[in-house]
Design a protein around this motif. Structure first.
Motif, PDB file in Angstrom:
ATOM      1  N   PHE A  81       0.835  -1.202   0.000  1.00 17.12           N
ATOM      2  CA  PHE A  81       0.000   0.000   0.000  1.00 17.12           C
ATOM      3  C   PHE A  81       0.871   1.253   0.000  1.00 17.12           C
ATOM      4  CE2 PHE A  81      -1.989   3.383   2.540  1.00 17.12           C
ATOM      5  CZ  PHE A  81      -3.079   3.661   1.732  1.00 17.12           C
ATOM      6  N   LEU A  82       1.899   1.279   0.866  1.00 21.92           N
ATOM      7  CA  LEU A  82       2.774   2.451   0.951  1.00 21.92           C
ATOM      8  C   LEU A  82       3.553   2.661  -0.349  1.00 21.92           C
ATOM      9  CD1 LEU A  82       4.056   2.121   4.622  1.00 21.92           C
ATOM     10  CD2 LEU A  82       2.423   3.792   3.722  1.00 21.92           C
ATOM     11  N   ARG A  83       3.984   1.583  -0.984  1.00 19.86           N
ATOM     12  CA  ARG A  83       4.685   1.715  -2.269  1.00 19.86           C
ATOM     13  C   ARG A  83       3.755   2.324  -3.316  1.00 19.86           C
ATOM     14  NH1 ARG A  83       7.972  -3.977  -2.228  1.00 19.86           N
ATOM     15  NH2 ARG A  83       9.745  -3.214  -1.030  1.00 19.86           N
ATOM     16  N   GLU A  84       2.512   1.860  -3.309  1.00 22.83           N
ATOM     17  CA  GLU A  84       1.539   2.432  -4.250  1.00 22.83           C
ATOM     18  C   GLU A  84       1.332   3.915  -3.970  1.00 22.83           C
ATOM     19  OE1 GLU A  84      -1.847  -0.108  -3.674  1.00 22.83           O
ATOM     20  OE2 GLU A  84      -1.001  -1.728  -4.886  1.00 22.83           O
ATOM     21  N   GLN A  85       1.241   4.269  -2.685  1.00 24.26           N
ATOM     22  CA  GLN A  85       1.069   5.676  -2.320  1.00 24.26           C
ATOM     23  C   GLN A  85       2.277   6.506  -2.746  1.00 24.26           C
ATOM     24  OE1 GLN A  85      -1.657   7.178  -0.991  1.00 24.26           O
ATOM     25  NE2 GLN A  85      -2.638   5.201  -1.299  1.00 24.26           N
ATOM     26  N   ILE A  86       3.471   5.962  -2.537  1.00 19.89           N
ATOM     27  CA  ILE A  86       4.696   6.665  -2.933  1.00 19.89           C
ATOM     28  C   ILE A  86       4.716   6.870  -4.438  1.00 19.89           C
ATOM     29  CG2 ILE A  86       7.214   6.398  -3.145  1.00 19.89           C
ATOM     30  CD1 ILE A  86       7.115   5.055  -0.335  1.00 19.89           C
ATOM     31  N   SER A  87       4.374   5.823  -5.181  1.00 23.40           N
ATOM     32  CA  SER A  87       4.332   5.945  -6.650  1.00 23.40           C
ATOM     33  C   SER A  87       3.323   7.008  -7.063  1.00 23.40           C
ATOM     34  CB  SER A  87       3.968   4.608  -7.291  1.00 23.40           C
ATOM     35  OG  SER A  87       4.976   3.665  -7.073  1.00 23.40           O
ATOM     36  N   ARG A  88       2.151   7.003  -6.449  1.00 23.76           N
ATOM     37  CA  ARG A  88       1.124   7.993  -6.775  1.00 23.76           C
ATOM     38  C   ARG A  88       1.629   9.402  -6.458  1.00 23.76           C
ATOM     39  NH1 ARG A  88      -2.361  10.820  -3.988  1.00 23.76           N
ATOM     40  NH2 ARG A  88      -2.043   9.669  -2.080  1.00 23.76           N
ATOM     41  N   LEU A  89       2.248   9.565  -5.269  1.00 21.91           N
ATOM     42  CA  LEU A  89       2.762  10.881  -4.887  1.00 21.91           C
ATOM     43  C   LEU A  89       3.895  11.325  -5.805  1.00 21.91           C
ATOM     44  CD1 LEU A  89       2.675  10.523  -1.009  1.00 21.91           C
ATOM     45  CD2 LEU A  89       1.184  11.951  -2.429  1.00 21.91           C
ATOM     46  N   GLU A  90       4.746  10.384  -6.222  1.00 26.25           N
ATOM     47  CA  GLU A  90       5.815  10.730  -7.159  1.00 26.25           C
ATOM     48  C   GLU A  90       5.232  11.201  -8.488  1.00 26.25           C
ATOM     49  OE1 GLU A  90       8.099   7.104  -7.216  1.00 26.25           O
ATOM     50  OE2 GLU A  90       9.516   7.857  -5.711  1.00 26.25           O
ATOM     51  N   ARG A  91       4.194  10.492  -8.973  1.00 27.53           N
ATOM     52  CA  ARG A  91       3.541  10.911 -10.227  1.00 27.53           C
ATOM     53  C   ARG A  91       2.920  12.295 -10.066  1.00 27.53           C
ATOM     54  NH1 ARG A  91       1.731   5.599 -10.059  1.00 27.53           N
ATOM     55  NH2 ARG A  91      -0.336   6.284  -9.387  1.00 27.53           N
ATOM     56  N   GLU A  92       2.246  12.501  -8.932  1.00 25.91           N
ATOM     57  CA  GLU A  92       1.631  13.812  -8.687  1.00 25.91           C
ATOM     58  C   GLU A  92       2.693  14.907  -8.596  1.00 25.91           C
ATOM     59  OE1 GLU A  92      -0.855  13.519  -5.244  1.00 25.91           O
ATOM     60  OE2 GLU A  92      -2.277  12.153  -6.227  1.00 25.91           O
ATOM     61  N   ALA A  93       3.822  14.594  -7.948  1.00 23.05           N
ATOM     62  CA  ALA A  93       4.901  15.575  -7.818  1.00 23.05           C
ATOM     63  C   ALA A  93       5.485  15.894  -9.188  1.00 23.05           C
ATOM     64  CB  ALA A  93       5.984  15.058  -6.875  1.00 23.05           C
ATOM     65  N   GLN A  94       5.666  14.856 -10.021  1.00 22.68           N
ATOM     66  CA  GLN A  94       6.182  15.088 -11.366  1.00 22.68           C
ATOM     67  C   GLN A  94       5.195  15.934 -12.184  1.00 22.68           C
ATOM     68  OE1 GLN A  94       6.894  11.156 -12.846  1.00 22.68           O
ATOM     69  NE2 GLN A  94       8.889  10.957 -11.819  1.00 22.68           N
ATOM     70  N   GLU A  95       3.912  15.615 -12.043  1.00 21.80           N
ATOM     71  CA  GLU A  95       2.876  16.374 -12.756  1.00 21.80           C
ATOM     72  C   GLU A  95       2.867  17.828 -12.275  1.00 21.80           C
ATOM     73  OE1 GLU A  95      -0.140  16.781 -15.575  1.00 21.80           O
ATOM     74  OE2 GLU A  95       1.158  15.064 -15.210  1.00 21.80           O
ATOM     75  N   ALA A  96       2.954  18.027 -10.977  1.00 28.44           N
ATOM     76  CA  ALA A  96       2.966  19.381 -10.428  1.00 28.44           C
ATOM     77  C   ALA A  96       4.209  20.133 -10.888  1.00 28.44           C
ATOM     78  CB  ALA A  96       2.911  19.332  -8.900  1.00 28.44           C
ATOM     79  N   SER A  97       5.339  19.439 -10.913  1.00 25.68           N
ATOM     80  CA  SER A  97       6.573  20.058 -11.364  1.00 25.68           C
ATOM     81  C   SER A  97       6.458  20.455 -12.835  1.00 25.68           C
ATOM     82  CB  SER A  97       7.735  19.088 -11.156  1.00 25.68           C
ATOM     83  OG  SER A  97       8.931  19.644 -11.642  1.00 25.68           O
ATOM     84  N   ARG A  98       5.865  19.577 -13.645  1.00 28.29           N
ATOM     85  CA  ARG A  98       5.683  19.877 -15.069  1.00 28.29           C
ATOM     86  C   ARG A  98       4.774  21.090 -15.238  1.00 28.29           C
ATOM     87  NH1 ARG A  98       3.760  15.152 -16.966  1.00 28.29           N
ATOM     88  NH2 ARG A  98       1.732  15.979 -17.532  1.00 28.29           N
ATOM     89  N   HIS A  99       3.678  21.139 -14.476  1.00 28.88           N
ATOM     90  CA  HIS A  99       2.772  22.291 -14.538  1.00 28.88           C
ATOM     91  C   HIS A  99       3.483  23.567 -14.091  1.00 28.88           C
ATOM     92  CE1 HIS A  99      -0.817  20.270 -15.780  1.00 28.88           C
ATOM     93  NE2 HIS A  99      -0.790  19.421 -14.750  1.00 28.88           N
TER      94      HIS A  99
END
Length: 126
Positions: A81-99
């Motif tokens: 579960f935590l790995r999935e959350q980390i992956s999701r947060l990493e994707r969100e962080a990358q998306e936010a960084s791109r924006h």
């Protein structure tokens, strides 16, 4: 006849003494065997008690193993579960960084703020 009677009497006394001595020897042997039987019975009872205690320990260990296995499975699920959350947060962080990069580039192209870092941060926050 008297002599024969005395001889037979003497033989009877000797036989009685031998019989008495044999009885004492047999009684001693029987007593020794009875003590051995008592010791063997006490050993058997002690072994049965030890076996009962060992079975109780085994059952306790089985329970602890089951509990440990369940906790281990739960921990594995939590790690997944935590790995999935980390992956999701990493994707969100990358998306936010791109924006933020896009917003910063747009802001610069619009001619404002002269590309100062504090203005880039402010625009990234928007």
């Amino acid at each position: 006849l008297q002599t024969n009677l005395e001889q037979v009497t003497d033989k009877c006394r000797v036989l009685e003494q031998q019989h008495s001595q044999t009885d004492r020897q047999l009684d001693a042997k029987i007593g020794g065997l009875e003590r051995q039987i008592q010791q063997m019975e006490a050993t058997r009872v002690a072994m049965a008690q030890d076996n009962t205690r060992a079975m109780e320990v085994i059952e306790t260990l089985k329970g602890a193993l089951s509990e440990s296995t369940a906790l281990n499975d739960a921990a594995k699920d939590e790690v997944t579960f935590l790995r999935e959350q980390i992956s999701r947060l990493e994707r969100e962080a990358q998306e936010a960084s791109r924006h933020a990069d896009i917003a910063s580039q747009n802001f610069r192209h619009q001619g404002g703020a002269e590309g100062r870092p504090e203005n880039e941060i402010a625009s990234a926050a928007q």
